[in-house]
Write an enzyme that holds these catalytic residues in place. Structure first.
Site, PDB file in Angstrom:
ATOM      1  N   ALA A 201       5.116  22.059  -5.925  1.00 45.65           N
ATOM      2  CA  ALA A 201       5.856  23.391  -5.460  1.00 45.65           C
ATOM      3  C   ALA A 201       7.198  23.254  -6.089  1.00 45.65           C
ATOM      4  O   ALA A 201       7.914  24.180  -6.034  1.00 45.65           O
ATOM      5  CB  ALA A 201       5.886  23.518  -4.142  1.00 45.65           C
ATOM      6  N   LYS A 202       7.780  22.000  -6.248  1.00 43.70           N
ATOM      7  CA  LYS A 202       9.173  21.728  -6.683  1.00 43.70           C
ATOM      8  C   LYS A 202      10.237  22.589  -5.810  1.00 43.70           C
ATOM      9  O   LYS A 202      11.075  23.432  -6.182  1.00 43.70           O
ATOM     10  CB  LYS A 202       9.284  22.203  -8.190  1.00 43.70           C
ATOM     11  CG  LYS A 202       8.445  21.233  -9.008  1.00 43.70           C
ATOM     12  CD  LYS A 202       8.588  21.483 -10.439  1.00 43.70           C
ATOM     13  CE  LYS A 202       8.034  20.597 -11.300  1.00 43.70           C
ATOM     14  NZ  LYS A 202       6.324  20.836 -11.205  1.00 43.70           N
ATOM     15  N   ARG A 203      10.159  22.569  -4.579  1.00 44.51           N
ATOM     16  CA  ARG A 203      11.131  23.442  -3.865  1.00 44.51           C
ATOM     17  C   ARG A 203      12.284  22.642  -3.495  1.00 44.51           C
ATOM     18  O   ARG A 203      12.356  21.312  -3.492  1.00 44.51           O
ATOM     19  CB  ARG A 203      10.092  23.566  -2.270  1.00 44.51           C
ATOM     20  CG  ARG A 203       9.162  24.550  -2.400  1.00 44.51           C
ATOM     21  CD  ARG A 203       9.542  25.894  -3.032  1.00 44.51           C
ATOM     22  NE  ARG A 203       8.638  26.859  -2.900  1.00 44.51           N
ATOM     23  CZ  ARG A 203       7.577  27.184  -3.461  1.00 44.51           C
ATOM     24  NH1 ARG A 203       7.455  26.448  -4.502  1.00 44.51           N
ATOM     25  NH2 ARG A 203       6.595  28.161  -3.096  1.00 44.51           N
TER      26      ARG A 203
END
Length: 281
Positions: A84-86
């Site tokens: 998700a690379k949040r």
């Protein structure tokens, strides 16, 4: 990784791949694709990595399929990293943490990818929440896109003097400190030099000597190294070894197109995954 090898397979249902599998670029096609991958590869690979963006592009129906995919993988006994690379700060970061690593959330896999470029300490809510629920995080460190080095290997100056300390090295150092604390809390730090903590890094399989040039001690991270780019993106076991040096024991190499392109036949998917695992032995 000890039981099943060093391979992570991404679940990346982008439109051309859905078409190649004879599926529609819609929620029904997304669901059929994702559950077929889980069914074929559970028990063979160490980890599956659904890419959240390809689910989110279908709106609420796609997010529901992501939840179903995570649940199916858990039921089948295979670990998942939600890609998700949040990255954010404060209560917003806690919100992402609650979504992707809090116990009871339908979007919570076994780990999530995070972006540290608001400062590594901004990730504290996600790391704390993950550790409290027995999960992990993978923090972007050295990515294989050409423009990444301009940020990830930037050197800081103070009064005109170059310190030689890179952004990536700071990330790696912070991850190493977090893992050391976690392993120490386990009761006997240092007894098992092969033990890995739950804060891993994302390091591209094709970044060459970037870690050495940036002063990044990958072995000192004491966490797993998620290395995307195996196969279709040009990465190989040899290129991975060139990147990590003595940190080979921490490697979890990730392939998507190289394995998924063998589908939709389940036996062909399994054969492609086994070939990739063998190459990483």
């Amino acid at each position: 990784m000890d039981e099943r090898g060093r391979l992570c397979v991404g679940i990346d249902p982008h439109p051309p791949l859905l078409r190649a599998w004879g599926l529609g670029d819609d929620v029904a096609g997304l669901r059929e694709f994702s559950l077929r991958v889980v069914d074929a590869l559970a028990g063979i690979v160490a980890v599956l990595k659904p890419q959240a963006a390809f689910f989110e592009r279908h709106g609420s129906g796609g997010v529901a399929v992501l939840e179903e995919t995570i649940a199916a993988a858990r039921e089948a006994g295979v670990l998942t990293i939600v890609d998700a690379k949040r990255g954010d700060i404060g209560s917003t970061m806690q919100g992402y943490a609650d979504a992707f690593v809090r116990e009871g959330s339908p979007l919570a896999g076994d780990a999530v990818t995070l972006s540290p470029y608001l400062g590594f300490d901004s990730l504290t809510p996600a790391i704390d929440t993950a550790l409290a629920s027995g999960r992990g995080v993978f923090v972007l460190c050295l990515t294989s896109n050409p423009e990444g080095a301009a940020v990830q290997l930037a050197r800081s100056d103070d009064d005109g003097a170059t310190h030689g300390v890179t952004v990536a090295a700071r990330i790696a150092n912070a991850a190493g400190e977090a893992n050391a604390l976690e392993l120490a809390a386990g009761g006997n730090p240092g007894a098992d030099q092969h033990a890995l903590g739950s804060v891993g890094l994302v390091v591209g399989a094709t970044v060459g000597d970037a870690a050495r040039r940036g002063g990044v001690d990958l072995a000192g991270v004491r966490g797993p190294l998620l290395m995307p780019g195996l196969g279709a993106q040009g990465g190989s076991a040899e290129s991975v070894r060139a990147v990590v040096g003595t940190a080979w024991g921490q490697v979890l190499a990730s392939s998507s197109r190289e394995v998924l392109g063998a589908g939709p036949d389940a036996d062909a998917l399994r054969a492609a995954a086994r070939a990739a695992i063998d190459a990483l032995t």
